[in-house]
Design an enzyme around this catalytic site. Structure first.
Site, PDB file in Angstrom:
ATOM      1  N   GLY A  63       0.822  -1.208   0.000  1.00  0.00           N
ATOM      2  CA  GLY A  63       0.000   0.000   0.000  1.00  0.00           C
ATOM      3  C   GLY A  63       0.857   1.259   0.000  1.00  0.00           C
ATOM      4  O   GLY A  63       1.938   1.291   0.609  1.00  0.00           O
ATOM      5  N   GLY A  66      -0.895   4.481   0.136  1.00  0.00           N
ATOM      6  CA  GLY A  66      -1.905   5.518   0.322  1.00  0.00           C
ATOM      7  C   GLY A  66      -1.371   6.585   1.258  1.00  0.00           C
ATOM      8  O   GLY A  66      -0.169   6.884   1.268  1.00  0.00           O
ATOM      9  N   THR A  67      -2.259   7.152   2.058  1.00  0.00           N
ATOM     10  CA  THR A  67      -1.873   8.240   2.950  1.00  0.00           C
ATOM     11  C   THR A  67      -0.712   7.828   3.849  1.00  0.00           C
ATOM     12  O   THR A  67       0.284   8.542   3.966  1.00  0.00           O
ATOM     13  CB  THR A  67      -3.083   8.619   3.838  1.00  0.00           C
ATOM     14  OG1 THR A  67      -4.204   8.801   2.981  1.00  0.00           O
ATOM     15  CG2 THR A  67      -2.819   9.888   4.594  1.00  0.00           C
ATOM     16  N   ARG A  96      -1.980  -0.434  -6.336  1.00  0.00           N
ATOM     17  CA  ARG A  96      -2.925  -0.656  -7.427  1.00  0.00           C
ATOM     18  C   ARG A  96      -2.559   0.203  -8.634  1.00  0.00           C
ATOM     19  O   ARG A  96      -2.662  -0.217  -9.759  1.00  0.00           O
ATOM     20  CB  ARG A  96      -4.348  -0.338  -6.955  1.00  0.00           C
ATOM     21  CG  ARG A  96      -5.083  -1.629  -6.586  1.00  0.00           C
ATOM     22  CD  ARG A  96      -6.477  -1.350  -6.093  1.00  0.00           C
ATOM     23  NE  ARG A  96      -6.415  -0.626  -4.813  1.00  0.00           N
ATOM     24  CZ  ARG A  96      -7.489  -0.432  -4.034  1.00  0.00           C
ATOM     25  NH1 ARG A  96      -8.663  -0.889  -4.391  1.00  0.00           N
ATOM     26  NH2 ARG A  96      -7.362   0.203  -2.890  1.00  0.00           N
ATOM     27  N   ILE A 143       1.296   8.609  19.075  1.00  0.00           N
ATOM     28  CA  ILE A 143       1.582   8.462  20.505  1.00  0.00           C
ATOM     29  C   ILE A 143       2.169   7.075  20.760  1.00  0.00           C
ATOM     30  O   ILE A 143       1.530   6.087  20.425  1.00  0.00           O
ATOM     31  CB  ILE A 143       0.291   8.605  21.339  1.00  0.00           C
ATOM     32  CG1 ILE A 143      -0.543   9.807  20.885  1.00  0.00           C
ATOM     33  CG2 ILE A 143       0.631   8.667  22.811  1.00  0.00           C
ATOM     34  CD1 ILE A 143      -1.915   9.869  21.551  1.00  0.00           C
ATOM     35  N   GLY A 150     -11.934  16.851   5.924  1.00  0.00           N
ATOM     36  CA  GLY A 150     -11.095  15.664   5.791  1.00  0.00           C
ATOM     37  C   GLY A 150     -10.913  14.885   7.077  1.00  0.00           C
ATOM     38  O   GLY A 150     -10.043  14.021   7.174  1.00  0.00           O
ATOM     39  N   LYS A 202      -9.220  -0.349  18.755  1.00  0.00           N
ATOM     40  CA  LYS A 202      -8.016   0.139  19.441  1.00  0.00           C
ATOM     41  C   LYS A 202      -8.050  -0.234  20.915  1.00  0.00           C
ATOM     42  O   LYS A 202      -7.032  -0.617  21.511  1.00  0.00           O
ATOM     43  CB  LYS A 202      -7.908   1.653  19.281  1.00  0.00           C
ATOM     44  CG  LYS A 202      -7.651   2.063  17.829  1.00  0.00           C
ATOM     45  CD  LYS A 202      -7.873   3.553  17.633  1.00  0.00           C
ATOM     46  CE  LYS A 202      -7.687   3.965  16.184  1.00  0.00           C
ATOM     47  NZ  LYS A 202      -8.256   5.306  15.909  1.00  0.00           N
ATOM     48  N   GLY A 207      -3.433  10.961  10.524  1.00  0.00           N
ATOM     49  CA  GLY A 207      -2.553  11.799   9.719  1.00  0.00           C
ATOM     50  C   GLY A 207      -1.453  10.974   9.088  1.00  0.00           C
ATOM     51  O   GLY A 207      -1.011   9.972   9.638  1.00  0.00           O
TER      52      GLY A 207
END
Lengths: 434, 434
Positions: free
Chosen positions: B10, B12-13, B45, B136, B187, B205, B302
């Site tokens: 991946g 992505g972000t 991809r 964190i 966003g 989580k 983020g």
């Protein structure tokens, strides 16, 4: 796995706490670490008192050199304090090939370079999580958790005694002397509190934080250190009225060719997370280029709180003792060959906004003279409050835009020479820490 | 030392952020870790888009199995998301003897037991700091920093989207739907926000936090999960008027023979540190028997914030790859043979204080009936506020003493049957977390 064999220098508050937590939580600690821990020997001054704490199975000695020279210990836990004897003993332990766990911030801030170099030469670990903000794993966060980051600044409240006193002053509206007495009565301040209230202890801790954040030596003796002893109740009240709290802060900032390291009281906006850190609690903020701002909060002192960190270090030692030293976490976050030796930025060049409290005649003429004097030194400032005094003067509270410390000091000299101004101007930095 | 060779699933972000931070901070990261890192191959991809990001030196493939089967990588970074294909790929990587770093909380909350068992059998590491409260280092704090402690509870704000929406609702006095739209526009929320606003992500989580805190399996499917979709602006306003803020909390508590794990909105006193965690930020509190309460705060999402944690894991992998597996930090804090399988405490038996908002005729008779009904189920309660409605009814805000959830639910049924009560009673827990 064979137990990690521990020798302990000192059995005071921290030493006894370490014994207690290791004993009470032994099963859980082994379930986590996979390796038992055994306190084999303890060096103390009072054998009888020690015997009552640790029982019969632990060797006791009054000779600390005897302890660090024992062949049957793997790691020395130094919780005796001081910088002279402790230094000798730690160096001797290292020379004997023992790992060291210490809670001694003064020792490492003042003699860290020597001690870490000796440890690296001998291939042993010196761990010191308990030396900064005891129960908070902030050394681990800086060295490991934030390893990906270029750290721009680290700042925090790292002296519980001062924070307790300031919290008392603010919440009860009492003066420094009364708040100090409260702190002493409740066990949050020593009979001789200078080490804490003058900022020395915070500066020791900040040196360790800065070294780990920036990978540079930080010469403790040159760190700018102001304490809280000159703050008055009126300052906390004026700050509060403007939406601020006053805290004793340590601030370390990286510049291109220097580091800025300073300890002093500062105003923080009341809604800043550090402003909500009250009593004897500690908190450290770190700004990394990737992580953004993270904060770590917890007890700044206490027997078992410190033991929590000492034992975490012992588990780390147990885990990495058998590793090749090159695979261990470096003592100050950076590989020793990569440590820089950046100069401290001169305080005159550091920039802050300021809170000024000026006792001055409450006349338009006098106030114009105030602001004109400040403007002459490049200080953009506004009078935010006037608190009348019985004699027709008033406390004038001024906030300035950020300005170099050198300019501020020159402005203060001129201000104090104005005929309408009485006595000294109280000046406290205003920090944003965003 | 030879570089750690990384294959990434991946781009992505998070993947692109990891590439960017590794590239930008390479010098500092090597100065800290002592070992270079190299992204050797990436499975994506869109090859063209990927080529624009990573340039020409990295192998690209559209077949993720091709990537995990490559002989020239040491560690697979899984940042593609999802639980089906990601599970297969992670298991295949493990079978191939690769270490795995993942940011995928859903994968580990739902398939962690299988994945960790496979990793242990193969002697490889699965690291997942980025899966909880990204920047964190809370997994590290729980597993290493607090290793000495018997942990009583862990709680926190671990979904940035929900926290952003609640902050908007509270500060602007707007409803859920408008706040969600703001979050989507900025966003902070997905087009389909259910995963975040219904509490699923927070529950994932929390399962990981609880497993590491208590050393027990936590069956995700059985965790009590309530989201924020039914909160109204009036609830945040009423809470504020009483000195509280409403947050989406995850709370996990250890009992003698069970663990309590739950996600739901809750009132916290406004001066509580977690109440000051606003916007998309996250924070986790941990209470250990030795450390006392510690808190960890930072970005909850983020690109580079997540990369910060991914890279920290990579450095840990680089350091402990050569260690004997018995010396590594266990996947869920406790040695696998010492992991318990405690049952979840039934929600009916969990105890909380409650905030109730009841629309009811504002007459003494009706109010007496309210309180009498609550008393009948053992709820000591007080009416703290009345907010009039146009039709002579009023929102009655009631705070109760702590009570078992079962009793509260029975009381709500009876309350809603009172003739003076209109519609459903809104009930939100009140947490102290001290």
């Amino acid at each position: 796995m064979p137990p990690l064999r521990i020798g302990m220098l000192g059995l005071g508050t921290v030493g006894a706490g370490t014994w207690r937590v290791l004993t009470r939580n032994q099963r859980d600690i082994v379930a986590r670490s996979g390796r038992p821990m055994e306190i084999v020997a303890v060096a103390v001054r009072d054998l009888e008192r020690a015997r009552r704490i640790v029982g019969g199975a632990v060797a006791l000695t009054t000779d600390p050199f005897d302890l660090v020279n024992r062949a049957d210990i793997d790691v020395v836990v130094e919780v005796m304090g001081g910088t002279t004897l402790a230094r000798e003993l730690v160096l001797q332990a290292i020379a004997n090939g023992k790992h060291v766990v210490t809670a001694n911030k003064a020792l490492l801030a003042e003699h860290g370079a020597e001690i870490f170099a000796a440890a690296e030469a001998r291939g042993v670990i010196v761990a010191y999580e308990a030396a900064v903000a005891v129960s908070i794993p902030i050394i681990k966060a800086l060295r490991e958790g934030l390893v990906a980051n270029r750290i721009a600044w680290v700042a925090g409240i790292v002296n519980g005694t001062s924070n307790f006193i300031l919290t008392e002053m603010g919440s009860k509206g009492i003066g420094y002397a009364n708040a100090l007495k409260d702190a002493q009565d409740q066990g949050f301040a020593e009979a001789d509190p200078r080490f804490d209230v003058e900022g020395t202890d915070a500066a020791h801790k900040l040196c360790l934080l800065a070294a780990n954040a920036f990978g540079t030596q930080v010469p403790f003796a040159e760190v700018h250190t102001e304490g809280i002893t000159e703050l008055e109740a009126v300052d906390l009240a004026c700050a509060e009225a403007l939406g601020y709290r006053i805290k004793l802060l340590g601030v370390a900032r990286r510049h291109d060719h220097s580091v800025e390291v300073r300890v002093h009281p500062a105003l923080l906006r009341s809604d800043h997370l550090l402003a909500g850190v009250d009593g004897s609690m500690n908190a450290v903020m770190v700004h990394g280029d990737a992580s953004g701002t993270t904060l770590y909060y917890g007890a700044g002192a206490g027997s078992e709180q410190t033991a929590s960190a000492v034992i975490a270090d012992l588990v780390d030692v147990a885990r990495s003792a058998a590793c090749d030293p090159s695979e261990r976490v470096p003592h100050r976050a950076f590989q020793s060959h990569a440590m820089a030796d950046l100069p401290l930025r001169p305080m005159a060049d550091t920039t802050s906004a300021w809170y000024l409290r000026i006792i001055c005649s409450a006349t338009p003429t006098a106030e114009r003279a105030l602001l004109r004097t400040l403007a002459r030194f490049g200080l953009q400032a506004r009078i935010y409050g006037r608190y009348a005094q019985p004699d027709h003067s008033a406390h004038h509270v001024v906030l300035t835009q950020p300005v170099a410390y050198a300019a501020l000091r020159r402005a203060l000299v001129s201000l104090e020479q104005l005929p309408a101004v009485q006595g000294k101007v109280r000046a406290v930095r205003v920090e944003t820490l965003e």
